[in-house]
Scaffold this motif. Structure first.
Motif, mmCIF file in Angstrom:
data_model
loop_
_atom_site.group_PDB
_atom_site.id
_atom_site.type_symbol
_atom_site.label_atom_id
_atom_site.label_comp_id
_atom_site.label_asym_id
_atom_site.label_seq_id
_atom_site.Cartn_x
_atom_site.Cartn_y
_atom_site.Cartn_z
ATOM 1 N N GLU B 161 -14.777 0.490 -1.446
ATOM 2 C CA GLU B 161 -14.863 1.005 -2.822
ATOM 3 C C GLU B 161 -14.085 0.104 -3.765
ATOM 4 N N ARG B 163 -13.129 -0.394 -7.824
ATOM 5 C CA ARG B 163 -13.084 0.406 -9.041
ATOM 6 C C ARG B 163 -14.120 -0.072 -10.049
ATOM 7 N N ILE B 167 -9.651 -1.868 -15.357
ATOM 8 C CA ILE B 167 -8.226 -1.679 -15.115
ATOM 9 C C ILE B 167 -7.517 -1.995 -16.417
ATOM 10 N N SER B 174 2.559 -6.948 -16.006
ATOM 11 C CA SER B 174 1.800 -7.597 -14.947
ATOM 12 C C SER B 174 0.830 -6.584 -14.364
ATOM 13 N N VAL B 176 -1.848 -5.649 -10.828
ATOM 14 C CA VAL B 176 -2.237 -5.932 -9.446
ATOM 15 C C VAL B 176 -3.681 -5.526 -9.277
ATOM 16 N N LEU B 178 -6.791 -5.175 -6.534
ATOM 17 C CA LEU B 178 -6.898 -5.033 -5.089
ATOM 18 C C LEU B 178 -8.354 -5.047 -4.652
ATOM 19 N N LYS B 223 -4.758 -9.093 -2.624
ATOM 20 C CA LYS B 223 -4.214 -8.657 -3.912
ATOM 21 C C LYS B 223 -4.043 -9.849 -4.816
#
Lengths: 464, 325
Positions: B161, B163, B167, B174, B176, B178, B223
């Protein structure tokens, strides 16, 4: 028909009027107190990645908030006893707002523990206790109903906050969401400003009628605050000698071990059975909906003339019903079975929650309620925090959820039966005490009448 | 097995011959099988070689049609010679000969037209495909005349999955990002990250811009950390899981905003709270002042009236045991 409005409060509570506005403001305060820590879980995944921590470390944020909310109970009680509900709730709202706003600028996970967990937790504690206390001051005859309605705040606010939090997260990320949530929680200040101290109109009905219908409140006159020492006025250790309070406390300590865990594990249990994520989340919505509707209904039922006098039995029934629900859960197959369980569990959970504080008020009376609830919450802090991790450990140890459900079922059924038995004896003892007090009063009145009669006679003789 | 197999019975005949004499693991799940490389002792080259090289594996997949359509998903990790076999059982009404052909991604493969005879009450066809790189992956369909179709979907393992909503992060902060591969899927050789620049995908080199980007690869997870965000960092980012045959891409969108954006609703809510609290408290003060003005002379009367009214209320609610003295 609800029982008469007399109570040993020393005044007649309004039982309506502005009281309903108080119920609304308590609805908001209680709603935030219970629902806010749970609703923050939406942000955890992102925050976990951002700070590169494990899931259990991030889950501590919610746990610290809940623990602080319960542990700060006595402090809240002291402040309410001293200053009344209104200032405490307003300060509480400010604290939560401040905590969330400063958390939005957080740079480490410890920063979040302190801002959201500790400061936020204190703020929520300052919301919960005063709201419950002020209902006791405004209501007596309709108190179960008022309590039931106010406690409905928890599922309603959770229902609203969950999608709202998701929306905020999608639009602003976690930092912006925390900032805006800080603003939203400031509305607790609005709720607090509505909490006018009750106008204490003097009770004009004689003491005798006060004895007739008081529920299981002790018929003996309440301990006057003047005779207590400074410490006792703040902490009221004498509560530990109060029979009803002790029964309540012991039962609650056990039942809280098994109270929240089934809620926490409902979705994971469903997923474990192979149900997809959305249907599992839907189960929680079903649970919340049935919870939402049963709370006012329970309040209403608790107010009826059949239930109100023996409301402790109603509470014992609610606790036992919870236990039975959990024991039967593993036997229900498939998704349909889980839906049925969610509905019944929602009913059970709501019933228990609606009566939780009403029964305490019923036992100790509105005057000592504030201190009592503070003591209760700090002692219940332990089981509330330990319950879900213990259940989690059970699931991990056996690899199966059913043992956890059996354990939770037992943790709820045993206190339920305990309550039934102990309150049977308690009611009996209270009736005996009431009769004794009534007999004493009557003899005292007779002597007074005799004395007055003699005085009249002597006056007559003098006049003659 | 799974429910879908009730509709379509799948018989899998797998013929495996190897260049190297090692054992392989074969796992069969509902609709797809993947052909995995055995644990390798020698280090693999970082990028898949472009020159044609002798494939190390051969595999065969067969499908027996029970209806009119069947779709089979095949996950390909490394270059392979794949033999695809299609079997269509005939009946008494079947023609002795039918014409069938292959299509790839909807385009007919011209050289694949052939006549298929009815043998032992069924039509059978097998064809060898060499799957070397990304262009060779896709949807291969075999059509038995106009009536029956067998589809083979050849693809590299898909990402888990990812997103789909953007984001959101803040200027100076900062972020991240994934990407991860499902637990059940094979581990990629490596991971790459790309940023969209116009219509191109530009690979992100973390070594060159260590103060800006940091890529952490942990087996099936990767990441990308981006530091010191600016508004120009907004856009689409791609993560690629590199396998022998192709790179499987996932994408996500980053949106960088300033602190003013959430500040506006916050100030709005703050204003609302202040206004409401002020209104409520003022209302109460004026209300009590009114009471105070009119009540100073009749204060005792007021309290008497109140208590009388409360009494009436109490009476109304009370049981018959209540006696008025």
């Amino acid at each position: 028909m609800p029982p008469p409005a007399t109570s040993n409060l020393g005044y007649t509570p309004p039982d309506g009027g502005w009281g309903w506005v108080i119920v609304f403001s308590a609805f908001i305060s209680i709603g935030f107190s219970y629902a806010f820590p749970k609703s923050l879980t939406v942000f955890f995944k992102e925050i976990q990645e951002y700070f590169s921590v494990s899931y259990s470390e991030i889950a501590w944020v919610s746990s610290v908030m809940l623990a602080t909310m319960y542990a700060a109970g006595p402090i809240s009680s002291v402040l309410v006893n001293r200053y009344g509900s209104r200032p405490v709730v307003m300060v509480g709202g400010l604290l939560v707002g401040l905590g969330m706003v400063s958390a939005s600028f957080g740079t480490t996970i410890v920063h979040l523990y302190l801002c959201v967990g500790v400061i936020g937790g204190f703020g929520l504690a300052f919301n919960l206790q005063p709201s419950l206390t002020i209902i006791g001051t405004y209501f007596h005859a309709k108190r179960p109903l008022a309590n039931g309605l106010a406690m409905t705040g928890s599922p309603v606010v959770l229902f609203t906050l969950a999608p709202l939090n998701q929306f905020l997260f999608d639009s602003f990320g976690w930092r912006g969401s925390f900032l805006i949530l800080g603003g939203i929680t400031l509305n607790c200040c609005v709720a607090g400003s509505l909490m006018r101290p009750v106008k204490k109109t003097v009770e004009s009905t004689p003491k005798e009628e006060a004895l007739e219908f008081n529920g299981p409140e002790e018929a003996a006159p309440e301990v006057s605050t003047e005779s207590q020492s400074c410490v006792q006025r703040f902490i009221d250790i004498s509560l530990f000698k109060h029979r009803g309070f002790l029964i309540y406390l012991v039962g609650n300590i056990i039942l809280f071990f098994g109270f929240f865990a089934p809620v926490v594990f409902l979705a994971p249990y469903a997923k474990h059975q192979g149900i997809d994520e959305y249907s599992a989340a839907f189960l929680l919505s079903i649970f919340a909906l049935s919870d939402m509707f049963v709370r006012p209904a329970t309040g209403f039922a608790g107010n009826t003339k059949w239930v109100r006098p023996k409301i402790q039995y109603f509470f014992a029934f609610a606790v036992s019903y919870n236990g039975v629900c959990h024991l039967l859960c593993p036997l229900l197959p498939g998704y349909a079975g889980l839906v049925v369980y969610a509905v019944f569990f929602g009913l059970a959970f709501g019933m228990l929650s609606a009566l939780l504080f009403e029964t305490l008020m019923d036992l100790v009376g509105a005057k000592r309620f504030s201190t009592a609830v503070g003591l209760c919450t700090i002692i219940e802090c332990g089981p509330v925090l330990l319950g879900p991790p213990i259940s989690g450990a059970l699931v991990d140890a056996f690899g199966d959820y059913k043992y956890m459900y059996y354990t939770c079922g037992v943790f709820m059924l045993v206190p339920g039966i305990f309550f039934f038995i102990m309150h049977y004896f308690n009611y009996k003892k209270l009736d005996e005490e009431k009769h004794k007090a009534a007999v004493e009063m009557r003899t005292a009145e007779d002597t007074v009448h005799l004395n007055i009669g003699q005085k009249d006679k002597s006056e007559d003789e003098v006049e003659k | 097995m799974s429910i879908s197999c009730m509709h379509f019975s799948c018989q899998l005949l797998l013929l495996l011959s190897f260049h190297r004499h090692v054992n392989t693991n074969l796992s069969v799940s509902e609709n797809s099988t993947f052909i995995t490389e055995p644990p390798v002792e020698t280090p693999e080259p970082k990028t898949p070689p472009l020159a044609p090289l002798t494939p190390t594996q051969t595999a065969q997949r067969s499908v027996v049609l029970t209806g009119e359509n069947h779709t089979e998903k095949i996950e390909v990790v490394n270059p392979v010679i794949l033999n695809l076999e299609c079997v269509w059982p005939g009946n008494s009404k079947s023609l002795p000969n039918i014409t069938g052909y292959w299509t790839k991604d909807g385009q007919t493969i011209e050289t694949s037209y052939s006549n298929i005879p009815l043998e032992n009450d069924r039509y059978r066809l097998i064809k060898e495909f060499t799957i070397m790189n990304e262009e060779d992956l896709g949807i291969y369909s075999y059509l038995f005349g106009p009536k029956a179709k067998v589809e083979f979907i050849l693809a590299a393992p898909h990402l888990g999955e990812v997103r789909d909503k953007p984001i959101v992060s803040y200027v100076g902060d900062s972020v991240v990002m994934l990407c991860k591969m499902d637990e059940k899927k094979p581990q990629p050789i490596s991971w790459n990250w790309y940023i969209q620049n116009g219509t191109n995908k530009v690979q992100i080199e973390s070594d060159a811009n260590a103060h800006k980007y940091k890529i952490t690869n942990e087996g099936k997870k990767t990441k990308l950390l981006v530091y010191n965000l600016t508004e120009s960092d907004s856009g689409v980012y791609y993560c690629g899981a590199v396998y022998g045959v192709a790179t499987s891409m996932g994408h996500m969108q980053l949106r960088v905003i300033t602190y003013y954006e959430p500040l506006k609703p916050f100030i709005g809510i703050l204003a609302e709270v202040v206004v409401l609290v002020a209104v409520i408290l003022l209302y109460e003060k004026t209300g009590s002042r009114k009471h105070g003005q009119s009540g100073t002379e009749e204060n005792t009367d007021q309290t008497n009236n109140l208590s009388h009214r409360d009494n009436d209320v109490a009476e109304g609610h009370s049981s018959t045991r209540q006696r008025k003295v």
